[in-house]
Scaffold this active site. Structure first.
Site, PDB file in Angstrom:
ATOM      1  N   PRO A  28       0.850  -1.193   0.000  1.00  0.00           N
ATOM      2  CA  PRO A  28       0.000   0.000   0.000  1.00  0.00           C
ATOM      3  C   PRO A  28       0.886   1.244   0.000  1.00  0.00           C
ATOM      4  CG  PRO A  28      -0.042  -1.085   2.156  1.00  0.00           C
ATOM      5  CD  PRO A  28       0.815  -1.922   1.261  1.00  0.00           C
ATOM      6  N   THR A  30       0.790   5.413  -0.251  1.00  0.00           N
ATOM      7  CA  THR A  30       0.071   6.695  -0.299  1.00  0.00           C
ATOM      8  C   THR A  30       0.686   7.578  -1.376  1.00  0.00           C
ATOM      9  OG1 THR A  30      -0.618   6.581   2.000  1.00  0.00           O
ATOM     10  CG2 THR A  30      -0.430   8.778   1.059  1.00  0.00           C
ATOM     11  N   HIS A 178      -5.885  -2.010   8.085  1.00  0.00           N
ATOM     12  CA  HIS A 178      -4.610  -1.332   8.382  1.00  0.00           C
ATOM     13  C   HIS A 178      -4.473  -1.148   9.898  1.00  0.00           C
ATOM     14  CE1 HIS A 178      -1.116   1.043   8.181  1.00  0.00           C
ATOM     15  NE2 HIS A 178      -1.458   1.957   7.291  1.00  0.00           N
ATOM     16  N   ALA A 180      -1.438  -0.870  11.321  1.00  0.00           N
ATOM     17  CA  ALA A 180      -0.012  -0.567  11.471  1.00  0.00           C
ATOM     18  C   ALA A 180       0.271   0.930  11.491  1.00  0.00           C
ATOM     19  CB  ALA A 180       0.760  -1.228  10.330  1.00  0.00           C
ATOM     20  N   ASN A 181       1.568   1.238  11.642  1.00  0.00           N
ATOM     21  CA  ASN A 181       2.140   2.563  11.361  1.00  0.00           C
ATOM     22  C   ASN A 181       1.550   3.737  12.138  1.00  0.00           C
ATOM     23  OD1 ASN A 181       3.802   1.197   9.656  1.00  0.00           O
ATOM     24  ND2 ASN A 181       2.741   1.755   7.782  1.00  0.00           N
ATOM     25  N   TYR A 183      -1.534   4.471  13.049  1.00  0.00           N
ATOM     26  CA  TYR A 183      -2.885   4.970  12.778  1.00  0.00           C
ATOM     27  C   TYR A 183      -3.861   4.381  13.807  1.00  0.00           C
ATOM     28  CZ  TYR A 183      -0.417   6.874   8.853  1.00  0.00           C
ATOM     29  OH  TYR A 183       0.496   7.576   8.102  1.00  0.00           O
ATOM     30  N   ASN A 238       5.112   7.987  13.386  1.00  0.00           N
ATOM     31  CA  ASN A 238       3.925   8.588  14.010  1.00  0.00           C
ATOM     32  C   ASN A 238       3.987   8.545  15.539  1.00  0.00           C
ATOM     33  OD1 ASN A 238       2.618   9.594  11.726  1.00  0.00           O
ATOM     34  ND2 ASN A 238       1.642   7.621  11.282  1.00  0.00           N
TER      35      ASN A 238
HETATM   36  C1  PHB Z   1       1.822   8.218   4.704  1.00  0.00           C
HETATM   37  O1  PHB Z   1       0.945   8.809   4.056  1.00  0.00           O
HETATM   38  O2  PHB Z   1       2.902   8.751   4.949  1.00  0.00           O
HETATM   39  C2  PHB Z   1       1.570   6.865   5.165  1.00  0.00           C
HETATM   40  C3  PHB Z   1       0.328   6.300   5.005  1.00  0.00           C
HETATM   41  C4  PHB Z   1       0.077   5.021   5.444  1.00  0.00           C
HETATM   42  C5  PHB Z   1       1.093   4.325   6.066  1.00  0.00           C
HETATM   43  C6  PHB Z   1       2.332   4.868   6.224  1.00  0.00           C
HETATM   44  C7  PHB Z   1       2.574   6.150   5.780  1.00  0.00           C
HETATM   45  O3  PHB Z   1       0.871   3.097   6.522  1.00  0.00           O
END
Ligand code: PHB
Length: 369
Positions: A28, A30, A178, A180-181, A183, A238
């Site tokens: 995925p 962005t 999602h 992860a990361n 969010y 994040n």
């Molecule tokens: C981002 O837009 O920087 C982004 C989006 C989704 C992710 C990681 C980074 O999982």
């Protein structure tokens, strides 16, 4: 015989309810090219070019207006968005590809300017992330989010299920939750961002509840064999941290098992993060479905992962931005186009649909992209 000639990276594999032609997954990514949350012809072209992947995961796609935290990201919560995605999925299917929608809610990684009526972003707890949000004018500090009330949580869970139903209506082959990361789901999982004292906070079991309820709701509308979950146990992106990631994510893997889910997709390292110790094999052992590994893999590491059986499938991000025919190039051990970071986020066809395939380069070796 070269050591990699016996690899199964380019052979068909079962993933949940699907057969994939190879074990290479498009991450995925962005790209911020969807004004009003709508994909279009440009996206159809971009994804169609990459249909040779074993599976394509869409760029993160928001499940609700409150889930937005960046400019021009697509959604899957309105009829217009479903219709727009249908054209993209059809383009990929026509080319023989398979595609899952990644279901996204950013939680606190937003700003009032991205929220309906300019309200505060929502999160498990009112803890402001360090760092700055991305806006067309540059960085803007995050604000302290509003903690979701206990009685608001079921509606958010239902938004994931509604977006999953929309994904099916758009023709997607499945969905990736999602988690992860940094969010929203990850904010619930980790104790650096979740200080709730109700049944969604405190113990590992409680912090895992939001994800479990979402998985339960989503698998109520999409068969489990077409559902995956993305996790990032060590990610610091994040402003994320946890006091005991191994115990947390071993528990998550155990709780995700026994449901017939297709896969877990694990971000083993996020671009820019320092490597952090974590026993990914321990997580993998606890989960019954496939393990998709992501984070800094190149051809050699992917082949090695299959030889050593540390992952079932390998997910590539940046290499896929610049190489629409990535599977073909990896199979031939051909050189890769380098990605141009200036065109990652926002813009138009430049740096999006104009990277050449190997065949195009060989036909016109002197043409620039
Ligand atoms: C981002 O837009 O920087 C982004 C989006 C989704 C992710 C990681 C980074 O999982």
């Amino acid at each position: 015989m070269p050591a990699d000639s016996a690899t199964d990276l380019f052979l068909p594999v079962r993933l949940g309810s699907l057969w994939l032609p190879n074990r290479v997954v498009m991450a995925p990514l962005t790209r911020n090219r969807a004004p009003d949350g709508l994909v279009g012809e440009l996206h159809a072209r971009y994804y169609r070019q990459r249909a040779g992947a074993g599976m394509i995961l869409t760029e993160a796609t928001v499940i609700a207006p409150e889930g937005v935290g960046y400019p021009n990201v697509p959604g899957l919560h309105s009829d217009a968005q479903v219709a727009a995605w249908r054209g993209v999925v059809e383009a990929v299917h026509e080319q023989g590809g398979r595609m899952f929608a990644q279901l996204w809610h950013v939680g606190r990684i937003s700003l009032p300017r991205y929220q309906p009526e300019g309200g505060l972003p929502v999160a498990p707890s009112a803890i402001r992330p360090a760092g700055e949000a991305f806006t067309p004018e540059g960085g803007a500090p995050y604000e302290t989010p509003r903690a979701l009330e206990l009685d608001e949580i079921p509606a958010v869970v239902n938004q994931y299920a509604a977006a999953a139903a929309n994904a099916l209506a758009a023709g997607f082959d499945g969905v990736e939750i999602h988690g992860a990361n940094g969010y929203l789901i990850d904010q619930f999982l980790r104790d650096g961002s979740n200080r709730r004292t109700d049944r969604y906070g405190g113990s590992i079991e409680n912090r895992c509840r939001f994800l479990e309820e979402i998985v339960e709701a989503v698998t109520g509308v999409v068969e489990a064999g077409r559902v995956g979950v993305r996790l990032s146990p060590t990610g610091a992106f994040n402003d994320m941290h946890d006091s005991d990631p191994q115990a947390l994510f071993d528990h998550v893997a155990t709780r995700l098992s026994g449901r017939g889910l297709a896969y877990v997709h694990v971000v083993e390292q996020f671009p820019g993060d320092e490597p952090a110790p974590f026993d990914f094999a321990s997580l993998r052992r606890r989960f019954e479905g496939a393990y998709i590994a992501n984070g800094g893999y190149d051809r050699a590491r992917a082949l090695q992962a299959r030889v050593e059986d540390t992952a079932d499938l390998i997910c590539f991000g940046r290499p896929y931005i610049a190489n629409p025919d990535l599977v073909h190039r990896l199979a031939l051990d051909a050189p890769l186009n380098p990605p141009d970071a200036d065109t990652f986020y926002g813009g138009d066809a430049e740096g999006y649909t104009d990277y050449p395939t190997l065949d195009q380069q060989r036909a016109a070796p002197y043409a620039s992209r």
